[in-house]
Design an enzyme around this catalytic site. Structure first.
Site, PDB file in Angstrom:
ATOM      1  CB  SER A  59      -1.155  -0.002   0.805  1.00 15.51           C
ATOM      2  OG  SER A  59       0.102  -0.123   2.353  1.00 15.51           O
TER       3      SER A  59
ATOM      4  CD  GLU B 285      -7.406  -5.489   1.727  1.00 13.82           C
ATOM      5  OE1 GLU B 285      -6.856  -6.374   1.068  1.00 13.82           O
ATOM      6  OE2 GLU B 285      -7.212  -4.432   0.903  1.00 13.82           O
TER       7      GLU B 285
HETATM    8  O1  KIV Z   1      -0.575  -3.589   1.230  1.00 13.28           O
HETATM    9  C1  KIV Z   1      -1.129  -3.165   2.531  1.00 13.28           C
HETATM   10  O2  KIV Z   1      -1.045  -2.217   3.243  1.00 13.28           O
HETATM   11  C2  KIV Z   1      -1.660  -4.429   2.935  1.00 13.28           C
HETATM   12  C3  KIV Z   1      -2.876  -4.234   4.409  1.00 13.28           C
HETATM   13  C4  KIV Z   1      -4.116  -3.789   3.464  1.00 13.28           C
HETATM   14  C5  KIV Z   1      -3.468  -6.281   4.844  1.00 13.28           C
HETATM   15  O3  KIV Z   1      -1.638  -5.709   2.620  1.00 13.28           O
END
Ligand code: KIV
Length: 245
Positions: A26, A163
């Site tokens: 992310s 998720e």
């Molecule tokens: O990349 C991320 O932040 C994630 C979380 C949302 C679990 O995979």
């Protein structure tokens, strides 16, 4: 579990007592401003993860294998994992998917590296899904998710992120596994929860999905503080006599 991408926030979260920091891909969205997680590279993940590790004394640090660093074959997955472990000092990796990436998961675990799974809405597959809405509402997808969760546990994953799936399904999966489930938009019956730090702290005012609880409105506080700073400089109020040499 909470995400972090740099030294300073990792230090704060570690000091606050968080169990697990996830260096999530992310970062592609919240750090680099991309629309999806697909563009972030392995080198960029390594940069973020090594910064996080320097801020941590006690908690577990898990690093996402980014899109394109493990899907080709299990050898590629292993090589990417070795780079993360050697170049960052992180403790574990996370990768998205079930049966289709099982061989890679098995080889990584056989090499001595703990693996966290990730099922449900897997953002690296956003162009397959077409939308970020709740996954596994239909029976066929729910059944596949349950089977994948079992396979991940059997393969030796130490935990699995669920998720954006119905809370009832997450509850069922959680009850059926001995390893912990960590939910995001998957209801209260998961063993743990994870949030992206920017969402939890309210840094981005526009992102308000139903599953999110904002613990701060940092976008307001930062904007107010920076406006005050601009005003003080323009008014020649900052720096004052005590703030100079
Ligand atoms: O990349 C991320 O932040 C994630 C979380 C949302 C679990 O995979």
């Amino acid at each position: 579990m909470i995400t972090a991408y740099d030294f300073s926030f990792a230090r704060l979260f570690d000091g606050a007592g968080i169990d697990v920091i996830l260096v999530g891909d992310s970062a592609s969205n919240v750090m680099a401003g991309h629309e999806t997680t697909l563009p972030i590279t392995l080198d960029q993940m390594i940069y973020h993860a090594s910064s996080v590790i320097r801020g941590v004394d006690r908690c577990l640090v898990v690093v996402d294998l980014p899109f394109g660093s493990y899907q080709s074959n299990s050898k590629e997955a292993l090589i990417s994992t070795f780079r993360i472990m050697k170049e960052t000092g992180a403790h574990a990796v996370k990768l998205e998917g079930g049966e289709e990436v099982l061989e890679s998961i098995q080889r990584i675990i056989a090499a001595g590296v703990p693996v966290m799974g990730h099922l449900g809405l897997t953002p690296q597959s956003i162009y397959k899904f077409g939308t970020y809405t709740v996954r596994a509402k239909e029976e066929a997808e729910a059944e596949k998710l349950k089977k994948d969760a079992r396979l991940l546990e059997e393969a030796g994953c130490f935990a699995v992120v669920l998720e954006k799936i119905p809370a009832k399904l997450a509850e069922e999966v959680t009850a059926s596994l001995t390893i912990p489930t960590i939910g995001i938009g998957a209801g209260r019956h998961c063993d743990g929860q994870v949030l992206v730090m920017h969402d939890l702290l309210g840094i981005n005012s526009e992102f308000k999905p139903r599953f999110l609880r904002q613990y701060l409105k940092l976008h307001e506080e930062v904007t107010t503080a920076v406006k005050q700073y601009i005003k003080d400089v323009k008014d020649q109020d900052f720096p004052n006599e005590q703030e100079q040499y």
